[in-house]
Scaffold this active site. Structure first.
Site, PDB file in Angstrom:
ATOM      1  N   TYR A   1       3.707  -4.822   9.857  1.00 46.26           N
ATOM      2  CA  TYR A   1       3.644  -3.357   9.735  1.00 46.26           C
ATOM      3  C   TYR A   1       4.756  -2.717  10.567  1.00 46.26           C
ATOM      4  O   TYR A   1       5.305  -1.685  10.213  1.00 46.26           O
ATOM      5  CB  TYR A   1       2.278  -2.815  10.178  1.00 46.26           C
TER       6      TYR A   1
ATOM      7  N   HIS B   1       0.855  -1.196   0.000  1.00 47.09           N
ATOM      8  CA  HIS B   1       0.000   0.000   0.000  1.00 47.09           C
ATOM      9  C   HIS B   1       0.887   1.241   0.000  1.00 47.09           C
ATOM     10  O   HIS B   1       0.676   2.183   0.771  1.00 47.09           O
ATOM     11  CB  HIS B   1      -0.968  -0.014   1.191  1.00 47.09           C
TER      12      HIS B   1
END
Ligand code: HEM
Ligand code: HEM
Ligand code: HEM
Lengths: 187, 352
Positions: free
Chosen positions: B329, B65
């Site tokens: 993440y 992303h």
């Protein structure tokens, strides 16, 4: 004074267990993707902050109660190594949790402990600061384990080879039997 | 008195060997705990590495992303969510939001019409000092059932072997539902016309201590207008960012947050399976995007939209994805923060 006070001995052994747990949890969690990751990380933050609190209490107790003298016949370099490593251990016990807390703050993460306790940030959000603190936390964490291993080897050296009462100073009642035996006149 | 039994004299050498063995064992145990002795283990680092395109990752950017744009806005809770969770974000009120519209690609320069999955990162801050972060995407289901399968999928789709994807799909038939969406769902011309789904299941706790498994979605106020892909391709590589900036200049964009409550017995562990349509749905509030800020200097840049950053009153469930995502993440954030110089801020933002 030939031994640490019982409060000092209790703090030493409780914290030794906590810190070893922290080191193993630390390296394990950063290499884990399974659902254990979240529980390990929550344990890491919570126990880490608990260690910070205990270490500050312990430092205060140490300044008040002092420590038994090292054996007179201990060579000077070994005395220096003993004292130097103890200072390093105190510095790391206090420094590592502070760095961990500041690293999360600098990364913009909330610091949430077990039981839903939210701590305030202790550093401004910043890429550069996060990166420096991350490197410090990882590097000093590994250094702490190295110093602990040296410390362990030295303690066993005192207990098994020199048999000079240094181990008993911290082992307390556990070491009493040994101490009694060590005091038997050699024939 | 009889003399106490004398200890057998132990040789210093024997003791030294024992000490060395103890230290060696302790060092090996540490290496084992850290995974250094098991290179086959799936670690967050390997998971994140698997996103990298053949030329290597885009330094300073998110590892997935990677293309995105920041917005600021508010979440206005209508109070209905308070029956589900004690989180302050559900108490009637208006709370500030920092969000990020994004595309599911590791390439920050990808052309907008080449990326099927669109996403939304949202951080809601409440006066009690707590936060609720989430990262949602527009497909109705996730592609696979487990993080391990996702890792295999990344490898299969990067593989030069033409059979790799077929083999993967045969072993992971759950991917068919995602595939049907990817190949069949209409494309739209705006981030504001997408419905964003959280997909993962979480557990809400209400004031009485009752726990309920939930998922949530952000349903757009703007009516989705299907646009053929060929038409979108002609709109230029950044049409989504241009469109949303333009749109917000003339007024905010809104989404209704809809929480779906599982029935007892619904599986919460598998985001590739939707729950039946008739499950209880609660509209808990409205997300409003008010202003766009370019990512390089924007407030979303340095946020890790880790879906496990949850206020008290919300927790993870037995869904294995939030934990895996959190670990990945974190690695992505550690790396991109360390590479900040490779993704310079512009002059106005350089002071930070
Ligand atoms: C005595 C206290 C502590 C010790 C001994 C310790 C030790 C460690 C170790 C060994 C690691 C793994 C490093 C690596 O191999 O990558 C680690 C990672 C980490 N620790 Fe701690 N830690 C302590 C306290 C804390 C505290 C109090 C916090 C936060 C409140 C914290 C946050 C973290 C984080 C976030 C990581 C992961 C860093 C990353 O992103 O890779 N630590 N710690
Ligand atoms: C994480 C683990 C450990 C930490 C952080 C730690 C830390 C310390 C510190 C800071 C001191 C100095 C006390 C003072 O002067 O106030 C000390 C003393 C001592 N420790 Fe540990 N320790 C650890 C583990 C161990 C282990 C595993 C052993 C034994 C097998 C051990 C044996 C001793 C002994 C015998 C002393 C007394 C030394 C003296 O008389 O000066 N420690 N420890
Ligand atoms: C194991 C599965 C997954 C992995 C390994 C993964 C990996 C990643 C990584 C590395 C990032 C960049 C994070 C950063 O640097 O801040 C990211 C971002 C993102 N992911 Fe995932 N992801 C997974 C599952 C999902 C799922 C299930 C969803 C949606 C429900 C999702 C939605 C997003 C979104 C929207 C972003 C962008 C957030 C932002 O704007 O910063 N991901 N993902």
């Amino acid at each position: 004074m030939t031994r640490f006070t019982s409060l000092q001995r209790a703090l030493h052994w409780i914290m030794a267990a906590c810190i070893l747990t922290m080191l193993f949890v630390g390296v394990h969690m950063v290499s884990t993707v399974s659902p254990n990751y979240l529980a390990l990380f929550t344990l890491h933050r919570t126990l880490g902050i608990a260690i910070l609190a205990l270490a500050l209490i312990r430092l205060a107790v140490r300044l008040r109660s002092g420590a038994p003298p090292l054996p007179r016949d201990l060579p000077a370099p070994m005395k220096l190594a003993a004292q130097g490593s103890h200072v390093a251990l105190y510095a790391l016990m206090i420094g590592l949790p502070l760095i961990g807390w500041a690293m999360l703050s600098a990364g913009g993460y909330p610091v949430v402990l077990w039981g839903g306790i939210w701590l305030p940030p202790i550093a401004p959000q910043s890429d550069g600061l996060h990166t420096a603190l991350w490197a410090a936390h990882v590097g000093l964490g590994l250094l702490l384990y190295a110093v602990v291993l040296l410390h362990l080897a030295a303690a066993l050296f005192h207990a098994l080879v020199r048999r000079d009462g240094v181990f008993q100073a911290m082992a307390g009642d556990l070491g009493r039997e040994r101490a009694a035996q060590a005091r038997q006149p050699a024939e | 008195m009889p003399a106490p039994p004398r200890r057998a004299p132990r040789s210093a050498l024997g003791s030294l060997v024992l000490i060395a063995a103890v230290v060696a064992f302790a060092a090996a145990a540490f290496a084992y705990a850290g995974g250094w002795l098991s290179p086959q283990r799936l670690t967050p680092d390997r998971l994140v590495d698997a996103f990298a395109p053949p030329g290597g990752p885009a330094l300073g950017h998110r590892r997935n992303h990677a293309k995105g744009i920041c917005f600021t806005g508010v979440f206005e809770a209508n109070g209905a969510g308070a029956a589900l969770s004690t989180a302050q974000a559900f108490a009637k009120g208006v709370y500030p939001v920092v969000g990020r519209f994004n595309l599911g690609t590791p390439n920050p320069d990808a052309a907008d019409a080449t990326v099927r999955v669109r996403g939304l990162g949202v951080e809601i801050a409440t006066p009690d000092g707590q936060q609720w972060r989430m990262a949602l995407i527009d497909p109705p289901v996730f592609a696979v059932s487990t993080p391990g399968a996702f890792f295999e999928l990344l490898h299969a789709s990067a593989s030069k072997d033409p059979e790799a994807m077929k083999t993967f799909a045969a072993a992971h038939p759950e991917i068919a539902a995602f595939g049907a969406w990817a190949n069949g769902a209409p494309w739209t011309g705006s981030y504001a016309e997408e419905r964003y789904n959280g997909l993962n299941a979480f557990v809400f706790t209400d004031a009485a201590g009752a726990r309920r498994a939930v998922r949530w979605s952000l349903v757009p106020e703007a009516r989705p207008a299907p646009v053929p892909l060929e038409e979108l391709a002609k709109r230029g590589p950044n049409f989504l960012e241009e469109e949303i900036a333009q749109r917000l200049r003339s007024g905010p964009a809104r989404w209704t947050m809809v929480v779906t409550v599982a029935d007892p017995g619904d599986s919460t562990a598998d985001p590739s399976k939707a729950w039946p349509d008739d499950r209880r749905k609660v509209e808990v509030g409205t997300l409003t995007a008010q202003a766009i800020v370019a990512e390089a200097d924007g407030p979303c840049r340095d946020i890790n939209y880790d879906p496990t950053v949850l206020p008290n009153g919300m927790a993870t469930s037995d869904d294995p994805f939030p934990a895996a995502r959190s670990s990945a993440y974190r690695v992505s954030f550690d790396r991109r923060a360390a590479e900040a110089k490779d993704y310079p801020r512009t002059a106005t933002g350089a002071s930070r």
